[in-house]
Design a protein around this motif. Structure first.
Motif, short mmCIF file in Angstrom:
data_model
loop_
_atom_site.label_atom_id
_atom_site.label_comp_id
_atom_site.label_asym_id
_atom_site.label_seq_id
_atom_site.Cartn_x
_atom_site.Cartn_y
_atom_site.Cartn_z
N LEU A 277 -15.87 -45.34 52.55
CA LEU A 277 -15.72 -45.03 51.15
C LEU A 277 -15.64 -46.61 50.35
CD1 LEU A 277 -13.96 -41.73 50.91
CD2 LEU A 277 -16.52 -42.20 50.59
N LYS B 282 -12.12 -35.07 38.19
CA LYS B 282 -13.04 -34.08 38.92
C LYS B 282 -14.28 -34.58 38.55
CE LYS B 282 -14.05 -31.37 35.26
NZ LYS B 282 -14.18 -32.83 34.24
N SER B 283 -14.80 -35.36 37.34
CA SER B 283 -16.12 -35.67 37.38
C SER B 283 -16.63 -36.80 38.00
CB SER B 283 -16.29 -35.85 35.56
OG SER B 283 -15.94 -34.73 34.90
N THR C 118 -17.43 -39.60 40.94
CA THR C 118 -17.89 -39.79 42.42
C THR C 118 -16.71 -39.69 43.34
OG1 THR C 118 -19.35 -40.96 43.95
CG2 THR C 118 -18.15 -42.32 42.37
N THR C 119 -16.96 -38.96 44.36
CA THR C 119 -15.64 -38.57 45.30
C THR C 119 -14.96 -40.00 45.82
OG1 THR C 119 -17.24 -37.26 45.92
CG2 THR C 119 -15.41 -37.44 47.17
N PRO C 120 -15.57 -41.02 46.10
CA PRO C 120 -14.75 -41.98 46.68
C PRO C 120 -13.66 -42.67 45.60
CG PRO C 120 -16.81 -43.00 46.45
CD PRO C 120 -16.93 -41.30 46.45
N ILE C 121 -14.20 -42.67 44.19
CA ILE C 121 -13.33 -43.16 43.05
C ILE C 121 -12.40 -42.14 42.45
CG2 ILE C 121 -13.67 -43.72 40.58
CD1 ILE C 121 -16.01 -45.31 41.15
N ILE D 98 -10.96 -39.90 44.53
CA ILE D 98 -9.88 -40.08 45.75
C ILE D 98 -8.89 -40.97 45.57
CG2 ILE D 98 -9.43 -40.43 48.12
CD1 ILE D 98 -11.98 -38.86 48.86
N GLU D 99 -9.40 -42.33 45.02
CA GLU D 99 -8.54 -43.53 44.86
C GLU D 99 -7.44 -42.95 43.61
OE1 GLU D 99 -7.76 -46.05 46.76
OE2 GLU D 99 -9.34 -45.41 48.01
N ALA E 83 -11.17 -33.94 46.56
CA ALA E 83 -12.60 -33.94 47.26
C ALA E 83 -13.37 -32.78 47.27
CB ALA E 83 -12.29 -34.63 48.49
N GLY E 84 -12.58 -31.87 47.55
CA GLY E 84 -13.28 -30.42 47.50
C GLY E 84 -13.67 -29.82 46.19
N ILE E 85 -12.92 -30.32 45.11
CA ILE E 85 -13.37 -29.68 43.72
C ILE E 85 -14.42 -30.63 43.10
CG2 ILE E 85 -12.51 -29.38 41.52
CD1 ILE E 85 -11.54 -27.34 43.45
N ILE F 299 -16.77 -32.10 44.85
CA ILE F 299 -17.91 -31.77 45.53
C ILE F 299 -18.48 -30.51 44.77
CG2 ILE F 299 -19.07 -31.08 47.58
CD1 ILE F 299 -16.99 -32.90 49.15
#
Lengths: 230, 110
Positions: A69, A129-130, A132-135, A137-138, A151-153, A155
């Motif tokens: 990621l 939540k809006s 992209t997942t890797p960002i 998460i950070e 990550a779950g939300i 997606i």
């Protein structure tokens, strides 16, 4: 057997085949809720529950997958450079839209969650939540939330935007394809952008660029907005 | 490909290095994304030198976040307790974000 599943190769292998399988299913039945990532996640969770394998054991291998990621986010910068010519004509309007859209994405979710009396750690996990997942998460790691919930939300948000975004926007009177594309990238990141490409190629490029810029804006404002409210 | 990977990881490392030393509240990879864009713009780095690696990484981006998605199983009960407020807040916020972003471009676009 327990020790066998602790080998990193188990987590790596099941992640790859679950994803490949998810993509095959999507190809066969072109239906939006059959998102390959969603299918892969559900398959792996079911497998772990059935064979009573701990998430920590799976993640000994999973870590090798999610490590990528980091470089992928850097790669988004290259994508942005390649495509930004396409938005040049409307650059100021585009950036204005991402700035206001990005901030409202963080602000509204924080306010709604607080009004509904949800515990702070969930607010911290969902503020980004809006993007992209890797960002996302950070951002969650910095704000003290739980990255797995993020990550779950995230997606789920992407799938919602992909499935209903264009329909909702058209009902609300939006006609411009690039407006729909950018909005999908801002509100529903890469999974929403995939739908924007179905509207038109230019809409997809706007979506991808909007996703990159919103990643930076959300990363910059989220910690401060959370401080303001929590 | 090797050169391209070296550039991508180099910029990631640079981003991490800057956040490590200056303690700025932004992730190293996001900074790396910004820096590689600037380097390409200023022609310090050539697109063809990084493209082989960046295209592959973006192609498989969704694969890389599967382990985090699986990690949701650990927090399943927490989510289950609050699924109603979470769904309402997240859907309402997403619809508002979609509309605000789109209406700005719709009204101002040339």
């Amino acid at each position: 057997m327990h020790e066998f599943f602790q080998l990193p190769v188990f987590g790596v292998f099941i992640s790859i085949i679950a994803f490949a399988g998810g993509r095959e299913i999507r190809k066969k039945f072109n239906y939006v809720l059959l998102n390959p990532v969603l299918l892969a996640i559900l398959f792996i969770i079911s497998f772990l529950l059935i064979f009573k394998i701990d998430f920590e054991d799976y993640n000994r291998g999973g870590k090798f997958i999610s490590f990528f990621l980091g470089p992928s986010v850097v790669a988004l910068g290259v994508f942005f450079y390649e495509k930004y010519e396409a938005v040049k004509q409307n650059l100021k309007i585009f950036l204005f839209s991402v700035l206001i859209g990005g901030i409202s994405g963080v602000l509204t979710v924080i306010v709604f969650l607080l009004l509904l009396k949800v515990p702070d750690f969930i607010v911290e996990s969902l503020a980004a939540k809006s993007v992209t997942t890797p960002i996302a998460i950070e951002i969650t790691k910095l704000t003290g939330g739980i990255p797995e919930i993020t990550a779950g939300i995230v997606i789920a948000v992407g799938i919602f935007g992909n499935a209903f975004g264009p329909f909702i926007l058209k009902k609300l009177g939006i006609k411009s394809k690039i407006a729909i594309g950018a909005a999908l990238g801002i509100a529903a990141h890469g999974i929403g952008t995939a739908r924007a490409f179905e509207e038109s190629k230019l809409a997809g490029v706007y979506g991808g660029l909007a996703m990159c810029v919103n990643g930076i804006i959300t990363a910059l404002v989220t910690p401060y907005l959370l401080q303001l409210f929590l | 490909m090797l050169k391209a990977l070296a550039y991508i990881f180099g910029f990631l490392l640079l981003g991490e290095l800057i956040t490590y030393f200056f303690k700025i509240p932004i992730a190293g990879n996001i900074l790396g994304m910004f820096l590689i864009f600037i380097a390409l713009r200023l022609k310090i780095v050539k697109l063809k030198d990084v493209k082989p690696a960046s295209d592959k990484l973006i192609k498989y981006l969704v694969l890389f976040f599967i382990p985090y998605g699986v990690g949701l199983m650990v927090y399943f009960e927490v989510i289950a307790d609050y699924w109603m407020p979470i769904s309402i807040a997240v859907i309402a916020s997403t619809v508002i974000t979609l509309y605000i972003s789109a209406i700005i471009i719709e009204k101002l676009e040339r």
